[in-house]
Design a protein around this motif. Structure first.
Motif, PDB file in Angstrom:
ATOM      1  N   LYS A  82      34.462  75.297  74.632  1.00  0.00           N
ATOM      2  CA  LYS A  82      33.941  76.496  75.290  1.00  0.00           C
ATOM      3  C   LYS A  82      33.047  76.134  76.472  1.00  0.00           C
ATOM      4  N   TYR A  85      29.404  75.525  75.772  1.00  0.00           N
ATOM      5  CA  TYR A  85      28.944  74.339  75.042  1.00  0.00           C
ATOM      6  C   TYR A  85      28.187  73.432  76.007  1.00  0.00           C
ATOM      7  N   TRP A 116      41.724  67.212  63.997  1.00  0.00           N
ATOM      8  CA  TRP A 116      40.916  67.042  65.202  1.00  0.00           C
ATOM      9  C   TRP A 116      40.901  65.595  65.696  1.00  0.00           C
ATOM     10  N   LYS A 139      31.635  70.865  66.694  1.00  0.00           N
ATOM     11  CA  LYS A 139      32.265  71.628  65.607  1.00  0.00           C
ATOM     12  C   LYS A 139      33.531  72.331  66.107  1.00  0.00           C
ATOM     13  N   GLY A 140      34.400  72.648  65.177  1.00  0.00           N
ATOM     14  CA  GLY A 140      35.593  73.407  65.523  1.00  0.00           C
ATOM     15  C   GLY A 140      35.255  74.731  66.190  1.00  0.00           C
ATOM     16  N   SER A 141      34.146  75.333  65.791  1.00  0.00           N
ATOM     17  CA  SER A 141      33.735  76.617  66.374  1.00  0.00           C
ATOM     18  C   SER A 141      33.283  76.485  67.830  1.00  0.00           C
ATOM     19  N   ASP A 142      33.120  75.247  68.313  1.00  0.00           N
ATOM     20  CA  ASP A 142      32.756  75.017  69.716  1.00  0.00           C
ATOM     21  C   ASP A 142      33.974  75.098  70.633  1.00  0.00           C
ATOM     22  N   GLU A 144      37.873  76.993  71.759  1.00  0.00           N
ATOM     23  CA  GLU A 144      38.558  78.277  71.833  1.00  0.00           C
ATOM     24  C   GLU A 144      40.029  78.041  72.147  1.00  0.00           C
TER      25      GLU A 144
END
Length: 154
Positions: A82, A85, A116, A139-142, A144
Motif C-alpha cells: 500500500k 505503508y 509470501w 504484514k499481509g494487511s500492508d 492490496e
C-alpha cells in the motif's frame, strides 16, 4: 515459441513456474537491491490450497490442484504494498529497495510454494538474516490487490 521476442507464451503454456511467466525478469537480484533501486515487479508464491484454479493476464497458465473459491487469487494476480505503508528509515538498503519495488511495481503470483515467498537469485551479497528480520515485519494487511479487469484481455 519465439524466445527472441518479448511476446508472452501462448495461453495455456507453463514454464518452470506454474503461472507461465519467464522467471529471470521477476527475480530479486542482489546487485539491484544493493544499489537501492529495483525497476520491475517481483514474483511470489503462496500455498497451492490458497490459489484459485484460474489465471489472469499476464499469467499464461493455472495450477490444477488449487481451489475453485473465487475468494482466492488466480495465478498472475498482482498485489502491491500500500502507498500508505511507511518504509522504515532504519531498514537496510536492500530491504528498502525491495519494499519500494513492491510499492511501485508490485508482485505477481507466479507459483505455488511457501506463503509470501519472494524469489531471488542466489548471491553472497544478500544480507539474509537482516532481510528476514526486516521484511518479516511487513504484514499481509500492508498489501492490496490490484484490479486488472478492464485493462487487458487475456
Amino acid at each position: 515459441f519465439d524466445l527472441s521476442s518479448n511476446a508472452l507464451r501462448p495461453a495455456g503454456w507453463t514454464s518452470a513456474g506454474a503461472a507461465g511467466f519467464p522467471i529471470l525478469p521477476l527475480l530479486l537480484r542482489a546487485d539491484e537491491a544493493t544499489s537501492g533501486t529495483i525497476k520491475h515487479a517481483l514474483r511470489f508464491t503462496i500455498d497451492t490450497h490458497h490459489i484459485r484454479i484460474a489465471y489472469t493476464w499476464p499469467a499464461r497458465h493455472l495450477t490444477d490442484n488449487g481451489t475453485s473459491s473465487a475468494n482466492q487469487p488466480p495465478m498472475g494476480q498482482l498485489i502491491r504494498l500500500k502507498a500508505s505503508y511507511a518504509i522504515p528509515a532504519n531498514f537496510n538498503t536492500q530491504a528498502k529497495a525491495i519494499l519500494q519495488a513492491m510499492k511501485t511495481y508490485g508482485m505477481l503470483l507466479a507459483d505455488n510454494g511457501s506463503n509470501w515467498y519472494v524469489s531471488g537469485a542466489p548471491d553472497a551479497r544478500w544480507n539474509n538474516d537482516r532481510l528476514l528480520s526486516e521484511l518479516g515485519q511487513v504484514k499481509g494487511s500492508d498489501f492490496e490487490v490490484v484490479r486488472m479487469d478492464g485493462l487487458v484481455t487475456p
